[in-house]
Design a protein around this motif. Structure first.
Motif, PDB file in Angstrom:
ATOM      1  N   VAL A  14      23.603  33.583  66.891  1.00 32.71           N
ATOM      2  CA  VAL A  14      23.774  34.069  68.268  1.00 32.71           C
ATOM      3  C   VAL A  14      25.138  34.732  68.429  1.00 32.71           C
ATOM      4  CG1 VAL A  14      24.029  33.345  70.675  1.00 32.71           C
ATOM      5  CG2 VAL A  14      22.205  32.376  69.262  1.00 32.71           C
ATOM      6  N   TYR A  15      26.193  34.091  67.923  1.00 37.10           N
ATOM      7  CA  TYR A  15      27.545  34.633  68.071  1.00 37.10           C
ATOM      8  C   TYR A  15      27.767  35.862  67.186  1.00 37.10           C
ATOM      9  CZ  TYR A  15      29.049  30.649  70.877  1.00 37.10           C
ATOM     10  OH  TYR A  15      29.196  29.730  71.880  1.00 37.10           O
ATOM     11  N   GLU A  16      27.020  35.990  66.120  1.00 34.27           N
ATOM     12  CA  GLU A  16      27.172  37.164  65.242  1.00 34.27           C
ATOM     13  C   GLU A  16      26.863  38.465  65.969  1.00 34.27           C
ATOM     14  OE1 GLU A  16      25.229  37.229  61.428  1.00 34.27           O
ATOM     15  OE2 GLU A  16      25.941  35.222  60.944  1.00 34.27           O
ATOM     16  N   THR A  17      26.057  38.393  67.012  1.00 39.66           N
ATOM     17  CA  THR A  17      25.707  39.612  67.750  1.00 39.66           C
ATOM     18  C   THR A  17      26.919  40.206  68.464  1.00 39.66           C
ATOM     19  OG1 THR A  17      25.090  38.353  69.746  1.00 39.66           O
ATOM     20  CG2 THR A  17      23.356  38.775  68.110  1.00 39.66           C
ATOM     21  N   GLU A  18      28.007  39.439  68.604  1.00 41.22           N
ATOM     22  CA  GLU A  18      29.197  39.929  69.299  1.00 41.22           C
ATOM     23  C   GLU A  18      30.139  40.700  68.381  1.00 41.22           C
ATOM     24  OE1 GLU A  18      31.155  36.748  71.317  1.00 41.22           O
ATOM     25  OE2 GLU A  18      29.496  36.411  72.724  1.00 41.22           O
ATOM     26  N   PHE A  19      29.907  40.657  67.082  1.00 40.62           N
ATOM     27  CA  PHE A  19      30.785  41.417  66.185  1.00 40.62           C
ATOM     28  C   PHE A  19      30.577  42.917  66.412  1.00 40.62           C
ATOM     29  CE2 PHE A  19      30.476  37.577  63.252  1.00 40.62           C
ATOM     30  CZ  PHE A  19      31.761  37.144  63.557  1.00 40.62           C
ATOM     31  N   PHE A  20      31.657  43.661  66.290  1.00 41.66           N
ATOM     32  CA  PHE A  20      31.585  45.101  66.515  1.00 41.66           C
ATOM     33  C   PHE A  20      30.791  45.795  65.406  1.00 41.66           C
ATOM     34  CE2 PHE A  20      35.734  44.659  68.976  1.00 41.66           C
ATOM     35  CZ  PHE A  20      35.099  44.748  70.214  1.00 41.66           C
ATOM     36  N   ILE A 298      36.016  45.769  47.704  1.00 40.65           N
ATOM     37  CA  ILE A 298      35.217  45.468  46.513  1.00 40.65           C
ATOM     38  C   ILE A 298      34.720  44.025  46.555  1.00 40.65           C
ATOM     39  CG2 ILE A 298      35.347  45.101  44.008  1.00 40.65           C
ATOM     40  CD1 ILE A 298      37.287  47.532  43.927  1.00 40.65           C
ATOM     41  N   ILE A 299      35.617  43.104  46.900  1.00 40.03           N
ATOM     42  CA  ILE A 299      35.259  41.682  46.928  1.00 40.03           C
ATOM     43  C   ILE A 299      34.237  41.413  48.021  1.00 40.03           C
ATOM     44  CG2 ILE A 299      36.165  39.363  47.341  1.00 40.03           C
ATOM     45  CD1 ILE A 299      38.830  40.410  46.066  1.00 40.03           C
ATOM     46  N   ALA A 300      34.432  42.014  49.195  1.00 35.90           N
ATOM     47  CA  ALA A 300      33.467  41.838  50.285  1.00 35.90           C
ATOM     48  C   ALA A 300      32.088  42.341  49.868  1.00 35.90           C
ATOM     49  CB  ALA A 300      33.953  42.572  51.530  1.00 35.90           C
ATOM     50  N   LYS A 301      32.057  43.488  49.218  1.00 33.91           N
ATOM     51  CA  LYS A 301      30.780  44.068  48.800  1.00 33.91           C
ATOM     52  C   LYS A 301      30.080  43.185  47.772  1.00 33.91           C
ATOM     53  CE  LYS A 301      28.770  48.418  47.163  1.00 33.91           C
ATOM     54  NZ  LYS A 301      29.065  49.816  46.758  1.00 33.91           N
ATOM     55  N   LEU A 322      34.242  34.852  57.617  1.00 32.07           N
ATOM     56  CA  LEU A 322      34.805  36.044  56.984  1.00 32.07           C
ATOM     57  C   LEU A 322      34.533  37.297  57.808  1.00 32.07           C
ATOM     58  CD1 LEU A 322      33.941  35.234  53.265  1.00 32.07           C
ATOM     59  CD2 LEU A 322      36.206  35.252  54.305  1.00 32.07           C
ATOM     60  N   LYS A 323      33.362  37.390  58.424  1.00 33.87           N
ATOM     61  CA  LYS A 323      33.080  38.517  59.310  1.00 33.87           C
ATOM     62  C   LYS A 323      34.104  38.561  60.447  1.00 33.87           C
ATOM     63  CE  LYS A 323      29.544  40.665  60.290  1.00 33.87           C
ATOM     64  NZ  LYS A 323      29.126  42.097  60.277  1.00 33.87           N
ATOM     65  N   SER A 324      34.406  37.403  60.994  1.00 34.55           N
ATOM     66  CA  SER A 324      35.390  37.324  62.077  1.00 34.55           C
ATOM     67  C   SER A 324      36.780  37.726  61.592  1.00 34.55           C
ATOM     68  CB  SER A 324      35.413  35.899  62.645  1.00 34.55           C
ATOM     69  OG  SER A 324      36.337  35.798  63.693  1.00 34.55           O
ATOM     70  N   GLU A 325      37.103  37.288  60.389  1.00 35.11           N
ATOM     71  CA  GLU A 325      38.400  37.613  59.788  1.00 35.11           C
ATOM     72  C   GLU A 325      38.535  39.116  59.547  1.00 35.11           C
ATOM     73  OE1 GLU A 325      40.283  36.083  55.707  1.00 35.11           O
ATOM     74  OE2 GLU A 325      39.427  34.478  56.954  1.00 35.11           O
ATOM     75  N   PHE A 326      37.474  39.734  59.046  1.00 33.84           N
ATOM     76  CA  PHE A 326      37.504  41.176  58.794  1.00 33.84           C
ATOM     77  C   PHE A 326      37.608  41.950  60.110  1.00 33.84           C
ATOM     78  CE2 PHE A 326      34.795  40.448  54.724  1.00 33.84           C
ATOM     79  CZ  PHE A 326      35.923  39.952  54.082  1.00 33.84           C
ATOM     80  N   ALA A 347      44.593  55.513  59.346  1.00 33.79           N
ATOM     81  CA  ALA A 347      44.140  54.214  59.853  1.00 33.79           C
ATOM     82  C   ALA A 347      42.802  53.826  59.258  1.00 33.79           C
ATOM     83  CB  ALA A 347      44.055  54.250  61.375  1.00 33.79           C
ATOM     84  N   GLU A 348      41.919  54.804  59.121  1.00 30.27           N
ATOM     85  CA  GLU A 348      40.578  54.525  58.607  1.00 30.27           C
ATOM     86  C   GLU A 348      40.616  54.013  57.171  1.00 30.27           C
ATOM     87  OE1 GLU A 348      36.210  56.488  59.373  1.00 30.27           O
ATOM     88  OE2 GLU A 348      38.015  57.725  59.547  1.00 30.27           O
ATOM     89  N   LYS A 349      41.596  54.473  56.403  1.00 25.39           N
ATOM     90  CA  LYS A 349      41.729  54.023  55.013  1.00 25.39           C
ATOM     91  C   LYS A 349      42.221  52.585  54.913  1.00 25.39           C
ATOM     92  CE  LYS A 349      42.592  58.588  53.005  1.00 25.39           C
ATOM     93  NZ  LYS A 349      43.593  59.457  52.327  1.00 25.39           N
ATOM     94  N   LEU A 350      42.706  52.037  56.018  1.00 24.96           N
ATOM     95  CA  LEU A 350      43.240  50.671  56.017  1.00 24.96           C
ATOM     96  C   LEU A 350      42.203  49.637  56.440  1.00 24.96           C
ATOM     97  CD1 LEU A 350      46.707  51.355  57.700  1.00 24.96           C
ATOM     98  CD2 LEU A 350      46.237  51.044  55.270  1.00 24.96           C
ATOM     99  N   LEU A 351      40.993  50.073  56.721  1.00 25.18           N
ATOM    100  CA  LEU A 351      39.968  49.169  57.233  1.00 25.18           C
ATOM    101  C   LEU A 351      39.139  48.530  56.125  1.00 25.18           C
ATOM    102  CD1 LEU A 351      38.591  51.248  60.259  1.00 25.18           C
ATOM    103  CD2 LEU A 351      40.522  49.652  60.200  1.00 25.18           C
ATOM    104  N   ILE A 352      38.632  47.333  56.416  1.00 25.54           N
ATOM    105  CA  ILE A 352      37.648  46.685  55.545  1.00 25.54           C
ATOM    106  C   ILE A 352      36.290  47.071  56.099  1.00 25.54           C
ATOM    107  CG2 ILE A 352      36.798  44.496  54.618  1.00 25.54           C
ATOM    108  CD1 ILE A 352      39.575  43.324  55.225  1.00 25.54           C
ATOM    109  N   THR A 353      35.651  48.022  55.467  1.00 26.87           N
ATOM    110  CA  THR A 353      34.448  48.637  56.032  1.00 26.87           C
ATOM    111  C   THR A 353      33.154  48.181  55.384  1.00 26.87           C
ATOM    112  OG1 THR A 353      34.746  50.515  54.532  1.00 26.87           O
ATOM    113  CG2 THR A 353      35.699  50.701  56.745  1.00 26.87           C
ATOM    114  N   GLU A 354      33.239  47.427  54.305  1.00 29.90           N
ATOM    115  CA  GLU A 354      32.018  47.059  53.575  1.00 29.90           C
ATOM    116  C   GLU A 354      31.096  46.168  54.390  1.00 29.90           C
ATOM    117  OE1 GLU A 354      30.628  48.091  50.903  1.00 29.90           O
ATOM    118  OE2 GLU A 354      32.247  49.465  50.408  1.00 29.90           O
ATOM    119  N   MET A 355      31.653  45.433  55.372  1.00 28.04           N
ATOM    120  CA  MET A 355      30.813  44.526  56.145  1.00 28.04           C
ATOM    121  C   MET A 355      30.725  44.936  57.604  1.00 28.04           C
ATOM    122  SD  MET A 355      29.504  42.673  54.010  1.00 28.04           S
ATOM    123  CE  MET A 355      28.553  41.856  55.280  1.00 28.04           C
ATOM    124  N   VAL A 356      30.966  46.195  57.915  1.00 29.68           N
ATOM    125  CA  VAL A 356      30.868  46.678  59.301  1.00 29.68           C
ATOM    126  C   VAL A 356      29.617  47.521  59.434  1.00 29.68           C
ATOM    127  CG1 VAL A 356      31.963  48.067  61.065  1.00 29.68           C
ATOM    128  CG2 VAL A 356      33.368  46.673  59.553  1.00 29.68           C
TER     129      VAL A 356
END
Length: 356
Positions: A14-20, A298-301, A322-326, A347-356
Motif C-alpha cells: 500500500v505504501y509503495e504506491t506513494e513512491f515517485f 549497477i548494484i540496484a539493477k 531501499l526504494k525509500s532510500e533511493f 543533476a540527472e547523472k547523479l540520480l539512482i534511476t534503476e529503480m524509478v
C-alpha cells in the motif's frame, strides 16, 4: 515463502504506491526554482513532514529535513512490519543512520560547529533519530555529544553503545596526526560486521539481501581506492578504510590497486563491475562521483528486481526500505541542484534511476 510476512507485505505494498514515478522525477528535474520542488513535495506524500518542521526551520534546511524525515517514517513503517525473527536483520541495517549521525557529530566537533549547524544533517523523526527505534541513540544523546569538549569525550560517551569501544583503537593515531578519517572508517567496518552477522538465513531466500550488502561493501571499498589512487596514497595507508566481507577480497583489491592510475584500476574491476561508460566522463571532469553513482545503479539493477519477486520474505521488506532510500537520494539531489543552480543534465547523472 513465509506466511509470517503476509501482513507486512500487504501493508508495504500500500505504501509503495506513494513512491515517485520516473515521470514525477522528470517533472522535478524540469523545474528551475527550488521553491517549486518544495511545493511539489508538499502537495504529494511529504506534507506531514513539512508541517511538522515548518515552525522551526526555513528553506533550504526545511526541505532537506522534511525529505530525511519522510524516509525515516518509511523506515519506521518497515521496522514495525517485520515478523519477530526478522527484526534483528532490519534493525542492523537501519543502524546505518546512527552511523551517519555519529559521523556528522564527530565531524562537526572536529570543525568546531555546534548542534544548530549539525542538526539539519541528522536523520531524525519528530526530533528523534532513527536510533531510538532500534534501541540505540536518542536525540538527547546527539545533543549531549555535540556539547562535549572534544572528540575523545565523544568516544567515551559512545562506549556504552559499542560504537565508541570499537573506535577507541584509532584514538592514539588521532592524537598523533589529528586525522579523524580512520575513526570514521571504523564505524563503517563495525556496521557491516554486525549487519552481515545478523543476516542469517530465515527461510533460505534472503540471499539477494546478503548479496546486495556484500556489493555495497565492494562499492565503498572501490570508491576509497579510487580516492586513494588520485591522492597517490599507498594501499597500506588505506587499510583502515578497506572493509572485509565484500565480493572482492582484500588481497584482490590490493592487486587491483597496484594498477598505474584510476583508469587502470577501473579496467581491472571490469570482471566485477563494468564502469566503461564512466571512464570518459571521468577523463573529462576528473570527478569520481561518476563511478560511485554508476556502482549504485549497477548494484540496484542486479538485486532489486529479485527482491521484489520474493514477496513473502525478508527481501520484500528490504526492497521497500531501499526504494525509500533511493527516493531520498534522488529528491535531495534534485532539490539541492536547484538551490545551487546546477544544470539538469548534470543533476540527472547523479540520480539512482534503476529503480524509478
Amino acid at each position: 515463502m513465509d506466511s509470517t510476512y503476509i501482513g507486512s507485505f500487504g501493508r508495504l505494498k500500500v505504501y509503495e504506491t506513494e513512491f515517485f514515478s520516473r515521470q514525477q522525477i522528470d517533472q522535478m528535474l524540469s523545474m528551475s526554482d527550488p521553491k517549486d520542488v518544495s511545493a511539489f513535495l508538499y502537495n504529494g506524500p511529504y506534507r506531514e513532514d513539512f508541517d511538522s518542521l515548518s515552525a522551526i526551520f526555513k528553506d533550504p534546511e526545511l526541505t532537506e529535513m522534511a525529505v530525511n524525515r519522510h524516509m525515516v517514517r518509511n523506515n519506521r513503517i518497515a521496522l514495525f512490519s517485520v515478523p519477530p525473527l526478522a527484526k534483528n536483520a532490519i534493525t542492523a541495517y537501519l543502524s546505518k543512520w546512527d552511523i551517519e549521525n555519529i559521523k556528522t557529530v564527530i565531524s562537526a566537533k572536529f570543525l568546531g560547529h555546534g548542534i544548530r549547524d549539525a542538526e539539519p544533517f541528522l536523520i531524525s523523526f519528530r526530533d528523534v533519530p532513527l536510533g531510538i527505534m532500534t534501541g540505540t541513540l536518542t536525540n538527547e544523546d546527539y545533543r549531549n555529544m555535540i556539547n562535549l569538549s572534544n572528540i575523545e569525550a565523544i568516544l567515551n560517551y559512545l562506549a556504552r553503545f559499542g560504537y565508541g569501544t570499537y573506535m577507541m583503537q584509532f584514538l592514539e593515531d588521532y592524537r598523533k596526526t589529528g586525522d579523524i578519517s580512520p575513526m570514521l572508517y571504523s564505524l563503517d567496518r563495525y556496521y557491516y560486521m554486525n549487519l552481515i552477522s545478523s543476516l542469517k538465513y530465515y527461510r533460505g531466500d534472503e540471499g539477494p539481501v546478503l548479496n546486495y550488502v556484500r556489493s555495497e561493501i565492494d562499492r565503498q571499498n572501490i570508491v576509497t581506492m579510487l580516492k586513494g589512487k588520485v591522492l597517490k596514497i599507498p594501499f597500506e595507508r588505506m587499510t583502515s578504510g578497506i572493509m572485509e566481507g565484500g565480493n572482492i577480497s582484500t588481497g584482490k583489491l590490493r592487486e587491483i590497486y597496484s594498477s598505474q592510475d584510476v583508469i587502470s584500476v577501473v579496467d581491472s574491476l571490469k570482471p566485477y563491475y563494468d564502469l566503461e561508460p564512466q571512464k570518459k566522463e571521468y577523463q573529462e571532469s576528473n570527478d569520481l562521483y561518476h563511478f560511485d553513482i554508476a556502482l549504485r545503479n549497477i548494484i540496484a539493477k542486479r538485486y532489486m528486481d529479485t527482491m521484489s519477486m520474493l514477496p513473502l520474505s525478508l527481501d520484500s521488506i528490504f526492497y521497500f526500505i531501499l526504494k525509500s532510500e533511493f527516493e531520498r537520494h534522488n529528491v535531495r539531489t534534485i532539490y539541492l541542484s536547484k538551490v545551487n543552480g546546477m544544470p539538469r543534465e548534470i543533476a540527472e547523472k547523479l540520480l539512482i534511476t534503476e529503480m524509478v
